[in-house]
Structure formats: C-alpha cells, structure tokens
Design an enzyme around this catalytic site. Structure first.
Site, PDB file in Angstrom:
ATOM      1  N   LYS A   1     -14.261 -22.329  31.164  1.00  0.00           N
ATOM      2  CA  LYS A   1     -15.312 -22.411  30.143  1.00  0.00           C
ATOM      3  C   LYS A   1     -16.325 -21.263  30.221  1.00  0.00           C
ATOM      4  O   LYS A   1     -16.992 -20.950  29.236  1.00  0.00           O
ATOM      5  CB  LYS A   1     -16.048 -23.754  30.234  1.00  0.00           C
ATOM      6  N   SER A  25      -4.238 -33.265  30.040  1.00  0.00           N
ATOM      7  CA  SER A  25      -5.186 -33.245  28.919  1.00  0.00           C
ATOM      8  C   SER A  25      -4.753 -34.183  27.802  1.00  0.00           C
ATOM      9  O   SER A  25      -3.586 -34.205  27.401  1.00  0.00           O
ATOM     10  CB  SER A  25      -5.296 -31.822  28.365  1.00  0.00           C
ATOM     11  N   LEU A  26      -5.726 -34.937  27.290  1.00  0.00           N
ATOM     12  CA  LEU A  26      -5.436 -35.856  26.181  1.00  0.00           C
ATOM     13  C   LEU A  26      -5.676 -35.184  24.830  1.00  0.00           C
ATOM     14  O   LEU A  26      -5.483 -35.795  23.787  1.00  0.00           O
ATOM     15  CB  LEU A  26      -6.322 -37.097  26.314  1.00  0.00           C
ATOM     16  N   ARG A  32     -32.459 -25.718  40.677  1.00  0.00           N
ATOM     17  CA  ARG A  32     -31.435 -25.667  39.628  1.00  0.00           C
ATOM     18  C   ARG A  32     -32.074 -25.487  38.238  1.00  0.00           C
ATOM     19  O   ARG A  32     -31.423 -25.065  37.292  1.00  0.00           O
ATOM     20  CB  ARG A  32     -30.631 -26.969  39.683  1.00  0.00           C
ATOM     21  N   TYR A  80     -14.858 -40.486  31.917  1.00  0.00           N
ATOM     22  CA  TYR A  80     -14.103 -41.601  31.313  1.00  0.00           C
ATOM     23  C   TYR A  80     -12.817 -41.914  32.079  1.00  0.00           C
ATOM     24  O   TYR A  80     -12.096 -42.838  31.739  1.00  0.00           O
ATOM     25  CB  TYR A  80     -13.821 -41.350  29.826  1.00  0.00           C
ATOM     26  N   GLY A 100     -28.656 -34.847  36.800  1.00  0.00           N
ATOM     27  CA  GLY A 100     -27.856 -33.627  36.960  1.00  0.00           C
ATOM     28  C   GLY A 100     -28.409 -32.514  36.089  1.00  0.00           C
ATOM     29  O   GLY A 100     -28.997 -32.776  35.033  1.00  0.00           O
TER      30      GLY A 100
END
Ligand code: SKM
Length: 269
Positions: free
Chosen positions: A64, A13-14, A153, A212, A124
């Site tokens: 999450k 993790s950044l 969905r 990213y 998505g």
C-alpha cells in the site's frame, strides 16, 4: 473491463469473489483477478499491470505504500494517509486513492445511523486509524479522541484530534459513545490481551474492530459478553470495495450482494 488486487500473499483475498458478485448483480461482464506480486518483483508492477490490461486495481498488504512512487497522481487524502489501496488506470495514467477509511465510515453510518453528535475514541495511530479518523471528521461535530501506546506516533498527524496515550484514556473510557480498535491486537485468536480495560466502558457504547477474521476478536467477544453492542470490520471491507468500484466505473455497487457473498464465503472457509 478488467480489474484485480495486488498483494503478497493474495490467495486468501475475498476481493475477487466479492467484486464478481457485484458485476453479476449489475449484469456486467467485467473480470477481477488476484495477482500475487512479491516485494522483490514489485519493481515490475508497471509491466505486470500492462500485461494484464487492468483498468483499475486494488493494492493490499504489503504494497500500500510501495505503490506511491509509481503513481502519476494521488488523491489528497491518500497522500495524507500515506497509503493507497485503489488505483485508477486512465489514459495510461495511474491515479491513487484510499477507500479504506471512507469504507469504514460509510458502513458504520449505514448500519448505526448518524454519528453527528457521538463522542468517538479510536485506538491506534497507524495508517488505518488515520484514514478512518480523517473521513470520520467530516461526519461528526465532536473532536475525535485518538489513543495510542506511544504518543510520538502522533508527530506526523496533521489532523485536529485529541491525542492521548492508552494509559491516560483508561480513566475516561466511560465518556465515549463509539470505540473503534484499529490496532492488530486481537488478530491472533490465541492472544487474550485486551487493549483497554473493558469494565470501564459505558454500557451504551458501540465497540468496533476493523478486523473481520476472526469474526469476533477476543476484544469484541469480551465486550459482547459484557452486554455491549459490537461491530466488526466486514462492512469496512465491503464498502471499500464498493468505493473502489465507483472510482473505476462511476457506478454504485450492489452492497448487499457483495456482503452476502463475503459472509457465505467466510462461513464456508
Ligand atoms: O484495502 C483493501 C484492499 O482494497 C483489498 C483487500 C483484500 O483483497 O484483501 C484488503 C484491504 O487491504
């Protein structure tokens, strides 16, 4: 104050270096740590946070959704999305928020200007898509189109969007000013699968991906090769962190410092 990020795995993790860059820029003595909590240990989350004396924390994959039953309150948008990435600990109460969607939208608008009149397509229909679409709806006058492989969905979507299958959207790809890929297609560099036929995209379209790492997914690379403007998910990551910081402290973060730190770290790795 003490903050942190909870995930599994979490060593990549950044968030810690990004948040510390912001604390330093603001001359704050806050701390931010990464805590690896496995799904088996998640039942002890209350004790873990208490032991670490956190005033607020981020939550990432795979927790999450699992955090929701532990909250005392949840923001309406996080509840609607069904995922929380930010928790504020206030007088021993846990309040959950989701800053991923607003992070993407703020980053996009800061970089590319107003999206008031743009025709937008989101690829998505998962949690990330829902978060981005619900925030983006506040900034654009047009109805947003959302395309997903399977149309079922959309059954639990309460948003007023143009829902389509990926097959049907192929024929109208040239009508969009902005296209945003929120699917994991392209996360894996070895796969050359493109989610839509990019030759159908209008030359003036801005093509975005929320990924990213890699910096340019095969999808973005192919679009760039075709001469289209591209935008990856790095700003989304930075702005979601800045929004979390605002929730915890009521203060604005120093976005540029955070962004530079993340960019340099990605180059180094
Ligand atoms: O939503 C963010 C989360 O707040 C932090 C994070 C990370 O540290 O890698 C990634 C995203 O899930």
């Amino acid at each position: 104050m003490k903050f942190g990020v909870i995930g599994h795995p979490i060593s990549h993790s950044l968030s810690p270096i990004m948040h510390v860059a912001n604390f330093n820029a603001l001359g704050r003595n806050d701390q931010y740590s990464a805590l690896d909590v496995s799904p088996q240990d998640f039942q002890y989350i209350k004790e873990i946070i208490k032991e670490n004396e956190l005033n607020g924390f981020n939550i990432t994959i795979p927790h999450k959704e699992s955090i929701i039953p532990y909250l005392d309150e949840i923001s309406p948008s996080a509840e609607h999305i069904g995922a929380v990435n930010t928790v504020l600990v206030k007088d021993d109460k846990w309040i959950g928020y989701n800053t991923d969607g607003i992070g993407f939208v703020k980053g996009l608008i800061d970089k590319h200007g107003s999206i008031d009149n743009d025709n937008i397509l989101v690829l998505g229909a998962g949690g990330a898509s829902k978060g981005i679409v619900s925030e983006m709806m506040k900034f654009t006058n047009n109805k947003i189109t959302v395309a997903n492989r399977s149309i079922t969905r959309f059954d639990n979507w309460k948003l007023d969007v143009e829902a389509m299958s990926l097959t049907d959207v192929k024929d109208i790809l040239n009508t969009f000013d902005i296209i945003i890929n929120t699917t994991p297609v392209g996360m894996n560099e070895s796969s050359s699968e493109l989610i839509i036929p990019i030759e159908n995209i209008n030359k003036n379209t801005l093509v975005c991906d929320i990924i990213y790492i890699p910096n340019k997914t095969p999808f973005l690379q192919a679009c760039e090769k075709r001469g289209l403007a591209i935008y990856n998910g790095l700003d989304m990551f930075v702005y979601q962190g800045a929004e979390s910081f605002k929730i915890w402290t009521g203060k604005e973060a120093v976005i540029e410092e955070m962004k530079n730190k993340v960019k340099n770290e990605l180059k180094r790795r």
